[in-house]
Design a protein around this motif. Structure first.
Motif, PDB file in Angstrom:
ATOM      1  N   LEU A  69      70.607  50.392  10.702  1.00  0.00           N
ATOM      2  CA  LEU A  69      71.952  50.962  10.825  1.00  0.00           C
ATOM      3  C   LEU A  69      71.846  52.453  11.091  1.00  0.00           C
ATOM      4  O   LEU A  69      71.065  53.147  10.439  1.00  0.00           O
ATOM      5  N   ASP A  70      72.651  52.911  12.025  1.00  0.00           N
ATOM      6  CA  ASP A  70      72.622  54.327  12.375  1.00  0.00           C
ATOM      7  C   ASP A  70      74.048  54.842  12.540  1.00  0.00           C
ATOM      8  O   ASP A  70      74.993  54.044  12.636  1.00  0.00           O
ATOM      9  N   ALA A  71      74.203  56.152  12.567  1.00  0.00           N
ATOM     10  CA  ALA A  71      75.486  56.789  12.880  1.00  0.00           C
ATOM     11  C   ALA A  71      75.159  58.251  13.154  1.00  0.00           C
ATOM     12  O   ALA A  71      74.122  58.754  12.694  1.00  0.00           O
ATOM     13  N   SER A  72      76.030  58.937  13.876  1.00  0.00           N
ATOM     14  CA  SER A  72      75.746  60.338  14.188  1.00  0.00           C
ATOM     15  C   SER A  72      75.749  61.146  12.888  1.00  0.00           C
ATOM     16  O   SER A  72      76.465  60.792  11.937  1.00  0.00           O
ATOM     17  N   PRO A  73      74.961  62.232  12.843  1.00  0.00           N
ATOM     18  CA  PRO A  73      74.949  63.065  11.642  1.00  0.00           C
ATOM     19  C   PRO A  73      76.355  63.556  11.266  1.00  0.00           C
ATOM     20  O   PRO A  73      76.697  63.621  10.083  1.00  0.00           O
ATOM     21  N   GLN A  74      77.189  63.859  12.268  1.00  0.00           N
ATOM     22  CA  GLN A  74      78.552  64.346  11.987  1.00  0.00           C
ATOM     23  C   GLN A  74      79.369  63.274  11.257  1.00  0.00           C
ATOM     24  O   GLN A  74      80.049  63.563  10.270  1.00  0.00           O
ATOM     25  N   VAL A  75      79.292  62.045  11.746  1.00  0.00           N
ATOM     26  CA  VAL A  75      80.032  60.951  11.111  1.00  0.00           C
ATOM     27  C   VAL A  75      79.515  60.737   9.687  1.00  0.00           C
ATOM     28  O   VAL A  75      80.293  60.570   8.737  1.00  0.00           O
ATOM     29  N   ARG A  76      78.207  60.788   9.518  1.00  0.00           N
ATOM     30  CA  ARG A  76      77.623  60.556   8.190  1.00  0.00           C
ATOM     31  C   ARG A  76      78.023  61.668   7.230  1.00  0.00           C
ATOM     32  O   ARG A  76      78.296  61.416   6.050  1.00  0.00           O
ATOM     33  N   ALA A  77      78.077  62.924   7.732  1.00  0.00           N
ATOM     34  CA  ALA A  77      78.476  64.050   6.869  1.00  0.00           C
ATOM     35  C   ALA A  77      79.934  63.886   6.450  1.00  0.00           C
ATOM     36  O   ALA A  77      80.284  64.126   5.286  1.00  0.00           O
ATOM     37  N   ASP A 120      67.495  48.823   7.223  1.00  0.00           N
ATOM     38  CA  ASP A 120      67.000  50.186   7.065  1.00  0.00           C
ATOM     39  C   ASP A 120      67.922  51.150   7.798  1.00  0.00           C
ATOM     40  O   ASP A 120      68.784  50.732   8.579  1.00  0.00           O
ATOM     41  N   GLY A 121      67.686  52.428   7.564  1.00  0.00           N
ATOM     42  CA  GLY A 121      68.479  53.438   8.254  1.00  0.00           C
ATOM     43  C   GLY A 121      68.692  54.634   7.359  1.00  0.00           C
ATOM     44  O   GLY A 121      68.384  54.587   6.168  1.00  0.00           O
ATOM     45  N   PRO A 122      69.201  55.711   7.933  1.00  0.00           N
ATOM     46  CA  PRO A 122      69.392  56.943   7.147  1.00  0.00           C
ATOM     47  C   PRO A 122      70.574  56.856   6.195  1.00  0.00           C
ATOM     48  O   PRO A 122      71.371  55.916   6.273  1.00  0.00           O
ATOM     49  N   ALA A 123      70.690  57.852   5.322  1.00  0.00           N
ATOM     50  CA  ALA A 123      71.817  57.917   4.376  1.00  0.00           C
ATOM     51  C   ALA A 123      73.121  58.129   5.139  1.00  0.00           C
ATOM     52  O   ALA A 123      73.124  58.747   6.210  1.00  0.00           O
ATOM     53  N   GLY A 124      74.202  57.593   4.590  1.00  0.00           N
ATOM     54  CA  GLY A 124      75.518  57.857   5.178  1.00  0.00           C
ATOM     55  C   GLY A 124      75.926  56.860   6.243  1.00  0.00           C
ATOM     56  O   GLY A 124      76.933  57.035   6.914  1.00  0.00           O
ATOM     57  N   THR A 125      75.136  55.791   6.408  1.00  0.00           N
ATOM     58  CA  THR A 125      75.512  54.759   7.384  1.00  0.00           C
ATOM     59  C   THR A 125      76.258  53.623   6.682  1.00  0.00           C
ATOM     60  O   THR A 125      76.629  52.650   7.328  1.00  0.00           O
TER      61      THR A 125
END
Ligand code: DC
Length: 246
Positions: free
Chosen positions: A166-174, A29-34
């Motif tokens: 899975l996670d990543a900072s919003p900046q990295v995902r953008a 699981d995790g947000p989009a862009g990871t």
């Protein structure tokens, strides 16, 4: 007699022998862009497991709503129309292809109008109930599965033996998303992408049904500073260690 097979893979730590009948559900699981979807698909391939993209099911529901002219605010009508579409996967394709009314719609679900409504649509409780039920049936039919989404470890498969977040900072995902869009020739404004990502995280985490959350027993992996292969390697190591300990 019990048959045993070797899990295919890179065997960086030597092959792990498991019974071919051993059910293994791995949730991611995790947000989009990871990079969740690509990671889940690569992990499934390395381990010889099936791969379930539950985001594709919510996207397919959005495509059905748009293409059938259903009022997306009418929760009962949405659930009814999506049920009648009989969403299911063609498991002979790699990755499995999603169908509605027996027609493949895997290209349609990546279009911009689907993208625009899928997040609020995925907050509808009746739709989530329907799709969660379908995902559990898939889990019974494909007991060796890597499944990815937002609620796979928390709601759909709470007893899965291996869970990742899975996670990543919003900046990295953008910036990953911007790179992806540039690759398809679509116009990109990174600041708008960043605010969309922050807003989507907020709405996915705040909804009462199946909110985006890291299950207490999940392994959290911050992918911000990791290359794609490093993420897959790390997940593979964890799964192989768990399988060896089963
Ligand atoms: O991972 P994705 O971008 O393909 O997901 C599409 C949308 O569906 C996204 O807004 C989150 C939602 N989703 C969800 O609510 N629950 C899931 N299990 C998978 C996706």
């Amino acid at each position: 007699m019990t048959r045993t097979t070797l899990l295919p893979g890179s065997f960086r730590h030597g092959p792990v022998v498991i019974q071919s009948s051993t059910p293994i559900i791995v949730t991611i699981d995790g947000p989009a862009g990871t990079g969740k979807s690509s990671v889940a698909r690569a992990l499934a391939r390395r381990l010889g497991l099936d791969f379930l993209d539950t985001g594709a099911m919510y996207r397919a529901a959005a495509a059905v709503v748009l293409d059938r002219g259903v009022n997306r605010f009418d929760e009962a009508a949405v659930a009814r129309e999506v049920a009648s579409a009989d969403l299911h996967f063609d498991w002979s394709a790699d990755p499995p292809r999603i169908l509605a009314w027996r027609q493949p719609i895997d290209a349609r679900i990546r279009e911009a109008d689907v993208e625009a409504i899928v997040s609020p649509l995925a907050a509808l409780a009746a739709l989530r109930r329907h799709l969660v039920q379908k995902q559990r049936v898939i889990g019974q039919q494909h007991q060796r599965l890597v499944t990815e989404g937002r609620d796979q470890g928390s709601v759909v498969f709470p007893d899965a033996p291996v869970k990742f977040y899975l996670d990543a900072s919003p900046q990295v995902r953008a910036s990953r998303r911007a790179e992806q869009l540039r690759g398809t020739g679509r116009p990109v404004d990174e600041r708008t992408l960043l605010s969309e990502i922050i807003e989507r995280d907020r709405s996915d985490s705040a909804r009462p049904d199946g909110p985006l959350t890291c299950p207490a027993d999940a392994e959290r992996v911050d992918t911000s500073g990791l290359a794609f292969e490093q993420v897959v390697d790390r997940l593979e190591d964890v799964v192989r260690a768990r399988v060896a300990a089963l």
